[in-house]
Design a protein around this motif. Structure first.
Motif, PDB file in Angstrom:
ATOM      1  N   TYR A   1       0.849  -1.189   0.000  1.00  0.00           N
ATOM      2  CA  TYR A   1       0.000   0.000   0.000  1.00  0.00           C
ATOM      3  C   TYR A   1       0.884   1.239   0.000  1.00  0.00           C
ATOM      4  O   TYR A   1       1.713   1.420   0.895  1.00  0.00           O
ATOM      5  CB  TYR A   1      -0.931   0.015   1.214  1.00  0.00           C
ATOM      6  CG  TYR A   1      -1.927  -1.106   1.191  1.00  0.00           C
ATOM      7  CD1 TYR A   1      -3.023  -1.052   0.345  1.00  0.00           C
ATOM      8  CD2 TYR A   1      -1.761  -2.229   1.990  1.00  0.00           C
ATOM      9  CE1 TYR A   1      -3.940  -2.094   0.309  1.00  0.00           C
ATOM     10  CE2 TYR A   1      -2.673  -3.266   1.964  1.00  0.00           C
ATOM     11  CZ  TYR A   1      -3.757  -3.194   1.121  1.00  0.00           C
ATOM     12  OH  TYR A   1      -4.654  -4.219   1.090  1.00  0.00           O
ATOM     13  N   LEU A   2       0.679   2.093  -0.989  1.00  0.00           N
ATOM     14  CA  LEU A   2       1.459   3.325  -1.127  1.00  0.00           C
ATOM     15  C   LEU A   2       0.665   4.556  -0.728  1.00  0.00           C
ATOM     16  O   LEU A   2       1.243   5.596  -0.429  1.00  0.00           O
ATOM     17  CB  LEU A   2       1.925   3.474  -2.583  1.00  0.00           C
ATOM     18  CG  LEU A   2       2.687   2.285  -3.175  1.00  0.00           C
ATOM     19  CD1 LEU A   2       2.953   2.522  -4.654  1.00  0.00           C
ATOM     20  CD2 LEU A   2       3.964   2.033  -2.403  1.00  0.00           C
ATOM     21  N   VAL A   3      -0.670   4.436  -0.742  1.00  0.00           N
ATOM     22  CA  VAL A   3      -1.564   5.586  -0.546  1.00  0.00           C
ATOM     23  C   VAL A   3      -2.765   5.155   0.294  1.00  0.00           C
ATOM     24  O   VAL A   3      -3.277   4.044   0.138  1.00  0.00           O
ATOM     25  CB  VAL A   3      -2.091   6.111  -1.910  1.00  0.00           C
ATOM     26  CG1 VAL A   3      -2.973   7.333  -1.732  1.00  0.00           C
ATOM     27  CG2 VAL A   3      -0.966   6.378  -2.879  1.00  0.00           C
ATOM     28  N   GLU A   4      -3.222   6.050   1.150  1.00  0.00           N
ATOM     29  CA  GLU A   4      -4.494   5.897   1.848  1.00  0.00           C
ATOM     30  C   GLU A   4      -5.146   7.274   1.854  1.00  0.00           C
ATOM     31  O   GLU A   4      -4.470   8.278   2.065  1.00  0.00           O
ATOM     32  CB  GLU A   4      -4.293   5.389   3.273  1.00  0.00           C
ATOM     33  CG  GLU A   4      -5.586   5.129   4.003  1.00  0.00           C
ATOM     34  CD  GLU A   4      -5.406   4.333   5.292  1.00  0.00           C
ATOM     35  OE1 GLU A   4      -6.259   4.499   6.178  1.00  0.00           O
ATOM     36  OE2 GLU A   4      -4.434   3.555   5.402  1.00  0.00           O
ATOM     37  N   ILE A   5      -6.449   7.308   1.592  1.00  0.00           N
ATOM     38  CA  ILE A   5      -7.162   8.590   1.509  1.00  0.00           C
ATOM     39  C   ILE A   5      -8.439   8.513   2.338  1.00  0.00           C
ATOM     40  O   ILE A   5      -9.135   7.504   2.332  1.00  0.00           O
ATOM     41  CB  ILE A   5      -7.524   8.934   0.043  1.00  0.00           C
ATOM     42  CG1 ILE A   5      -6.266   8.985  -0.835  1.00  0.00           C
ATOM     43  CG2 ILE A   5      -8.287  10.269  -0.032  1.00  0.00           C
ATOM     44  CD1 ILE A   5      -6.546   9.162  -2.323  1.00  0.00           C
ATOM     45  N   GLU A   6      -8.741   9.604   3.036  1.00  0.00           N
ATOM     46  CA  GLU A   6     -10.029   9.738   3.713  1.00  0.00           C
ATOM     47  C   GLU A   6     -10.678  11.024   3.229  1.00  0.00           C
ATOM     48  O   GLU A   6      -9.993  11.923   2.715  1.00  0.00           O
ATOM     49  CB  GLU A   6      -9.873   9.718   5.228  1.00  0.00           C
ATOM     50  CG  GLU A   6      -8.949  10.738   5.798  1.00  0.00           C
ATOM     51  CD  GLU A   6      -8.729  10.562   7.296  1.00  0.00           C
ATOM     52  OE1 GLU A   6      -9.075  11.510   8.030  1.00  0.00           O
ATOM     53  OE2 GLU A   6      -8.232   9.520   7.715  1.00  0.00           O
ATOM     54  N   ALA A   7     -11.987  11.108   3.360  1.00  0.00           N
ATOM     55  CA  ALA A   7     -12.718  12.262   2.836  1.00  0.00           C
ATOM     56  C   ALA A   7     -13.874  12.650   3.745  1.00  0.00           C
ATOM     57  O   ALA A   7     -14.490  11.785   4.373  1.00  0.00           O
ATOM     58  CB  ALA A   7     -13.251  11.951   1.434  1.00  0.00           C
ATOM     59  N   ASP A   8     -14.148  13.942   3.796  1.00  0.00           N
ATOM     60  CA  ASP A   8     -15.298  14.484   4.508  1.00  0.00           C
ATOM     61  C   ASP A   8     -16.151  15.240   3.496  1.00  0.00           C
ATOM     62  O   ASP A   8     -15.613  15.950   2.632  1.00  0.00           O
ATOM     63  CB  ASP A   8     -14.867  15.469   5.598  1.00  0.00           C
ATOM     64  CG  ASP A   8     -13.918  14.853   6.619  1.00  0.00           C
ATOM     65  OD1 ASP A   8     -13.915  13.624   6.785  1.00  0.00           O
ATOM     66  OD2 ASP A   8     -13.169  15.624   7.252  1.00  0.00           O
ATOM     67  N   ALA A   9     -17.461  15.080   3.602  1.00  0.00           N
ATOM     68  CA  ALA A   9     -18.362  15.730   2.663  1.00  0.00           C
ATOM     69  C   ALA A   9     -19.519  16.399   3.398  1.00  0.00           C
ATOM     70  O   ALA A   9     -19.897  15.972   4.496  1.00  0.00           O
ATOM     71  CB  ALA A   9     -18.918  14.707   1.668  1.00  0.00           C
ATOM     72  N   VAL A  10     -20.060  17.429   2.771  1.00  0.00           N
ATOM     73  CA  VAL A  10     -21.264  18.094   3.249  1.00  0.00           C
ATOM     74  C   VAL A  10     -22.287  17.969   2.117  1.00  0.00           C
ATOM     75  O   VAL A  10     -22.104  18.537   1.049  1.00  0.00           O
ATOM     76  CB  VAL A  10     -21.017  19.583   3.593  1.00  0.00           C
ATOM     77  CG1 VAL A  10     -22.312  20.238   4.035  1.00  0.00           C
ATOM     78  CG2 VAL A  10     -19.937  19.717   4.651  1.00  0.00           C
ATOM     79  N   ILE A  11     -23.338  17.198   2.367  1.00  0.00           N
ATOM     80  CA  ILE A  11     -24.341  16.953   1.345  1.00  0.00           C
ATOM     81  C   ILE A  11     -25.012  18.266   0.943  1.00  0.00           C
ATOM     82  O   ILE A  11     -25.407  19.058   1.799  1.00  0.00           O
ATOM     83  CB  ILE A  11     -25.381  15.935   1.845  1.00  0.00           C
ATOM     84  CG1 ILE A  11     -24.689  14.587   2.056  1.00  0.00           C
ATOM     85  CG2 ILE A  11     -26.543  15.810   0.866  1.00  0.00           C
ATOM     86  CD1 ILE A  11     -25.547  13.545   2.723  1.00  0.00           C
ATOM     87  N   GLY A  12     -25.061  18.468  -0.360  1.00  0.00           N
ATOM     88  CA  GLY A  12     -25.670  19.674  -0.887  1.00  0.00           C
ATOM     89  C   GLY A  12     -24.691  20.807  -1.138  1.00  0.00           C
ATOM     90  O   GLY A  12     -25.064  21.836  -1.679  1.00  0.00           O
TER      91      GLY A  12
END
Length: 135
Positions: A118-129
């Motif tokens: 594994y070379l990369v790990e990504i997490e994400a936060d979103a706000v619907i709309g």
């Protein structure tokens, strides 16, 4: 009271380790750190950080959609790489998916991820709309 929705990808690790692929709380969606692992548990894009990042963002997209969000709703990403020299390759993948949205982003080098391939790990936060909103 804000309703909480858990999104699962169905892997054994979610129950074993005690996490969800994503969690939606109201209009907020938080996607867990995601690696380039396919549904059979195989590493995708061995030796290719850009391929891993693209695969990861596709997984994040599916988790967001299951929670009622989209990539255009992403307001923050965090990218972990095992080699900071891979920033440009990973950045190309990030730009391909988020070039218009341009979420806040952090990229940091870590000593290792959950496995040596594994070379990369990504997490994400979103706000619907929030997708399509312009400053």
């Amino acid at each position: 009271m804000v309703e909480r929705m858990k999104v699962s990808s169905g892997t054994v690790w979610e129950e074993r380790v005690g996490y969800s692929r994503a969690v939606r709380a109201g209009d907020l969606v938080f996607v867990s750190g995601t690696t380039a692992t396919d549904d059979q548990g195989n590493v995708v894009g061995r030796g290719d950080p850009e391929a891993q990042a693209r695969f990861i963002i596709e997984k994040i997209k599916r988790a967001l959609e299951a929670a009622g969000a989209s990539l255009s709703d992403v307001v923050r990403t965090r990218v972990y790489v095992t080699n900071a020299d891979d920033w440009e390759a990973v950045g190309r993948a990030h730009a391909a998916y988020f070039g218009e949205t341009r979420p806040a982003n952090t990229l940091v080098e870590v000593s290792r991820l959950v496995g040596p391939d594994y070379l990369v790990e990504i997490e994400a936060d979103a706000v619907i709309g929030s997708g399509g909103a312009r400053a």
